[in-house]
Write a protein that holds these residues in place. Structure first.
Motif, PDB file in Angstrom:
ATOM      1  N   MET A   1       0.844  -1.188   0.000  1.00 47.66           N
ATOM      2  CA  MET A   1       0.000   0.000   0.000  1.00 47.66           C
ATOM      3  C   MET A   1       0.883   1.242   0.000  1.00 47.66           C
ATOM      4  N   LYS A   2       0.638   2.127  -0.930  1.00 45.71           N
ATOM      5  CA  LYS A   2       1.433   3.345  -1.048  1.00 45.71           C
ATOM      6  C   LYS A   2       0.847   4.441  -0.182  1.00 45.71           C
ATOM      7  N   SER A   3       1.729   5.284   0.308  1.00 47.80           N
ATOM      8  CA  SER A   3       1.266   6.412   1.105  1.00 47.80           C
ATOM      9  C   SER A   3       0.563   7.430   0.216  1.00 47.80           C
ATOM     10  N   VAL A   4      -0.234   8.262   0.824  1.00 43.56           N
ATOM     11  CA  VAL A   4      -0.968   9.287   0.100  1.00 43.56           C
ATOM     12  C   VAL A   4       0.003  10.265  -0.551  1.00 43.56           C
ATOM     13  N   ASN A   5       1.085  10.604   0.162  1.00 51.48           N
ATOM     14  CA  ASN A   5       2.076  11.529  -0.401  1.00 51.48           C
ATOM     15  C   ASN A   5       2.732  10.956  -1.651  1.00 51.48           C
ATOM     16  N   LEU A   6       3.040   9.671  -1.628  1.00 52.99           N
ATOM     17  CA  LEU A   6       3.662   9.035  -2.781  1.00 52.99           C
ATOM     18  C   LEU A   6       2.684   8.983  -3.963  1.00 52.99           C
ATOM     19  N   GLN A   7       1.429   8.687  -3.684  1.00 53.88           N
ATOM     20  CA  GLN A   7       0.409   8.677  -4.737  1.00 53.88           C
ATOM     21  C   GLN A   7       0.227  10.076  -5.316  1.00 53.88           C
ATOM     22  N   ARG A   8       0.265  11.073  -4.463  1.00 53.29           N
ATOM     23  CA  ARG A   8       0.141  12.461  -4.916  1.00 53.29           C
ATOM     24  C   ARG A   8       1.327  12.836  -5.808  1.00 53.29           C
ATOM     25  N   THR A   9       2.516  12.402  -5.425  1.00 55.13           N
ATOM     26  CA  THR A   9       3.720  12.661  -6.218  1.00 55.13           C
ATOM     27  C   THR A   9       3.599  12.011  -7.591  1.00 55.13           C
ATOM     28  N   GLU A  10       3.165  10.758  -7.620  1.00 49.71           N
ATOM     29  CA  GLU A  10       2.997  10.054  -8.894  1.00 49.71           C
ATOM     30  C   GLU A  10       1.976  10.757  -9.781  1.00 49.71           C
ATOM     31  N   SER A  11       0.889  11.201  -9.192  1.00 47.40           N
ATOM     32  CA  SER A  11      -0.139  11.905  -9.944  1.00 47.40           C
ATOM     33  C   SER A  11       0.386  13.212 -10.523  1.00 47.40           C
ATOM     34  N   LEU A  12       1.147  13.943  -9.723  1.00 44.54           N
ATOM     35  CA  LEU A  12       1.719  15.204 -10.190  1.00 44.54           C
ATOM     36  C   LEU A  12       2.721  14.960 -11.320  1.00 44.54           C
ATOM     37  N   LEU A  13       3.524  13.915 -11.183  1.00 48.93           N
ATOM     38  CA  LEU A  13       4.474  13.576 -12.238  1.00 48.93           C
ATOM     39  C   LEU A  13       3.761  13.160 -13.527  1.00 48.93           C
ATOM     40  N   MET A  14       2.612  12.504 -13.385  1.00 50.00           N
ATOM     41  CA  MET A  14       1.810  12.118 -14.565  1.00 50.00           C
ATOM     42  C   MET A  14       1.371  13.347 -15.359  1.00 50.00           C
ATOM     43  N   GLU A  15       1.187  14.453 -14.683  1.00 51.20           N
ATOM     44  CA  GLU A  15       0.802  15.702 -15.355  1.00 51.20           C
ATOM     45  C   GLU A  15       2.023  16.437 -15.906  1.00 51.20           C
ATOM     46  N   LEU A  16       3.091  16.475 -15.112  1.00 47.65           N
ATOM     47  CA  LEU A  16       4.231  17.311 -15.465  1.00 47.65           C
ATOM     48  C   LEU A  16       5.165  16.700 -16.513  1.00 47.65           C
ATOM     49  N   ILE A  17       5.304  15.386 -16.535  1.00 50.28           N
ATOM     50  CA  ILE A  17       6.214  14.770 -17.500  1.00 50.28           C
ATOM     51  C   ILE A  17       5.747  15.007 -18.941  1.00 50.28           C
ATOM     52  N   PRO A  18       4.458  14.769 -19.279  1.00 51.54           N
ATOM     53  CA  PRO A  18       4.031  15.080 -20.657  1.00 51.54           C
ATOM     54  C   PRO A  18       4.190  16.565 -20.993  1.00 51.54           C
ATOM     55  N   GLU A  19       3.976  17.421 -19.997  1.00 55.32           N
ATOM     56  CA  GLU A  19       4.159  18.862 -20.196  1.00 55.32           C
ATOM     57  C   GLU A  19       5.622  19.167 -20.523  1.00 55.32           C
ATOM     58  N   ALA A  20       6.538  18.528 -19.790  1.00 54.69           N
ATOM     59  CA  ALA A  20       7.969  18.723 -20.046  1.00 54.69           C
ATOM     60  C   ALA A  20       8.354  18.179 -21.420  1.00 54.69           C
ATOM     61  N   LEU A  21       7.812  17.025 -21.783  1.00 52.28           N
ATOM     62  CA  LEU A  21       8.112  16.439 -23.089  1.00 52.28           C
ATOM     63  C   LEU A  21       7.609  17.322 -24.226  1.00 52.28           C
ATOM     64  N   SER A  22       6.462  17.956 -24.030  1.00 52.97           N
ATOM     65  CA  SER A  22       5.883  18.779 -25.089  1.00 52.97           C
ATOM     66  C   SER A  22       6.746  20.012 -25.375  1.00 52.97           C
ATOM     67  N   ASN A  23       7.593  20.408 -24.423  1.00 55.44           N
ATOM     68  CA  ASN A  23       8.486  21.557 -24.613  1.00 55.44           C
ATOM     69  C   ASN A  23       9.757  21.197 -25.376  1.00 55.44           C
ATOM     70  N   LEU A  24       9.981  19.903 -25.616  1.00 54.28           N
ATOM     71  CA  LEU A  24      11.190  19.477 -26.316  1.00 54.28           C
ATOM     72  C   LEU A  24      11.010  19.620 -27.822  1.00 54.28           C
ATOM     73  N   ASP A  25      12.125  19.733 -28.541  1.00 56.88           N
ATOM     74  CA  ASP A  25      12.084  19.948 -29.982  1.00 56.88           C
ATOM     75  C   ASP A  25      11.921  18.666 -30.794  1.00 56.88           C
ATOM     76  N   ASP A  26      12.172  17.512 -30.195  1.00 53.40           N
ATOM     77  CA  ASP A  26      12.144  16.253 -30.930  1.00 53.40           C
ATOM     78  C   ASP A  26      10.712  15.737 -31.071  1.00 53.40           C
ATOM     79  N   ASN A  27      10.241  15.626 -32.309  1.00 53.08           N
ATOM     80  CA  ASN A  27       8.860  15.188 -32.564  1.00 53.08           C
ATOM     81  C   ASN A  27       8.613  13.735 -32.168  1.00 53.08           C
ATOM     82  N   ARG A  28       9.669  12.947 -32.044  1.00 52.95           N
ATOM     83  CA  ARG A  28       9.496  11.541 -31.687  1.00 52.95           C
ATOM     84  C   ARG A  28       9.070  11.375 -30.231  1.00 52.95           C
ATOM     85  N   ILE A  29       9.426  12.341 -29.379  1.00 60.19           N
ATOM     86  CA  ILE A  29       9.092  12.179 -27.960  1.00 60.19           C
ATOM     87  C   ILE A  29       8.215  13.290 -27.397  1.00 60.19           C
ATOM     88  N   ASN A  30       8.033  14.396 -28.118  1.00 57.24           N
ATOM     89  CA  ASN A  30       7.303  15.507 -27.493  1.00 57.24           C
ATOM     90  C   ASN A  30       5.798  15.271 -27.382  1.00 57.24           C
TER      91      ASN A  30
END
Length: 119
Positions: A1-30
């Motif tokens: 069972m994961k802690s609430v803080n860890l689940q919150r971190t994972e959820s936030l990363l789920m939002e921020l990683i695609p946002e970070a990828l979209s700022n990259l110039d490479d069309n294969r990963i953005n």
């Protein structure tokens, strides 16, 4: 069972990683779809799952290499967005669960067709 803080971190990363990828110039990963984040060892390591169902094995290797090279820029974006002191180390993995579920659905369709043809 994961802690609430860890689940919150994972959820936030789920939002921020695609946002970070979209700022990259490479069309294969953005525009790469991120399907899950699994944090390990607190916030020190994270496995990031992406949907690579549109790519063959060689392209997947290239994409993982590109993501590994972009790791620093992704971390910088996340640190700037969150104000965290430390960002997890990311390990990118092709999410094959979508392919497996599609395969199972195909098997069920075959079973239905077989049953309906027997009746």
């Amino acid at each position: 069972m994961k802690s609430v803080n860890l689940q919150r971190t994972e959820s936030l990363l789920m939002e921020l990683i695609p946002e970070a990828l979209s700022n990259l110039d490479d069309n294969r990963i953005n525009s790469l779809p991120i399907t899950g984040v699994n944090c390990k060892n607190g916030k020190y390591d994270a496995i990031v799952y992406f949907d690579g169902s549109d790519y063959d094995k060689e392209e997947i290797k290239i994409i993982i290499s590109l993501l590994h090279r972009a790791n620093g820029r992704i971390k910088t974006h996340i640190l700037a967005s969150t104000g965290w002191y430390k960002c997890p180390n990311f390990n990118f993995v092709n999410d094959t669960s979508l392919e497996k579920s599609k395969h199972i659905e195909d098997l069920f369709m075959q079973i239905r067709k077989t049953k309906s043809s027997e009746e």
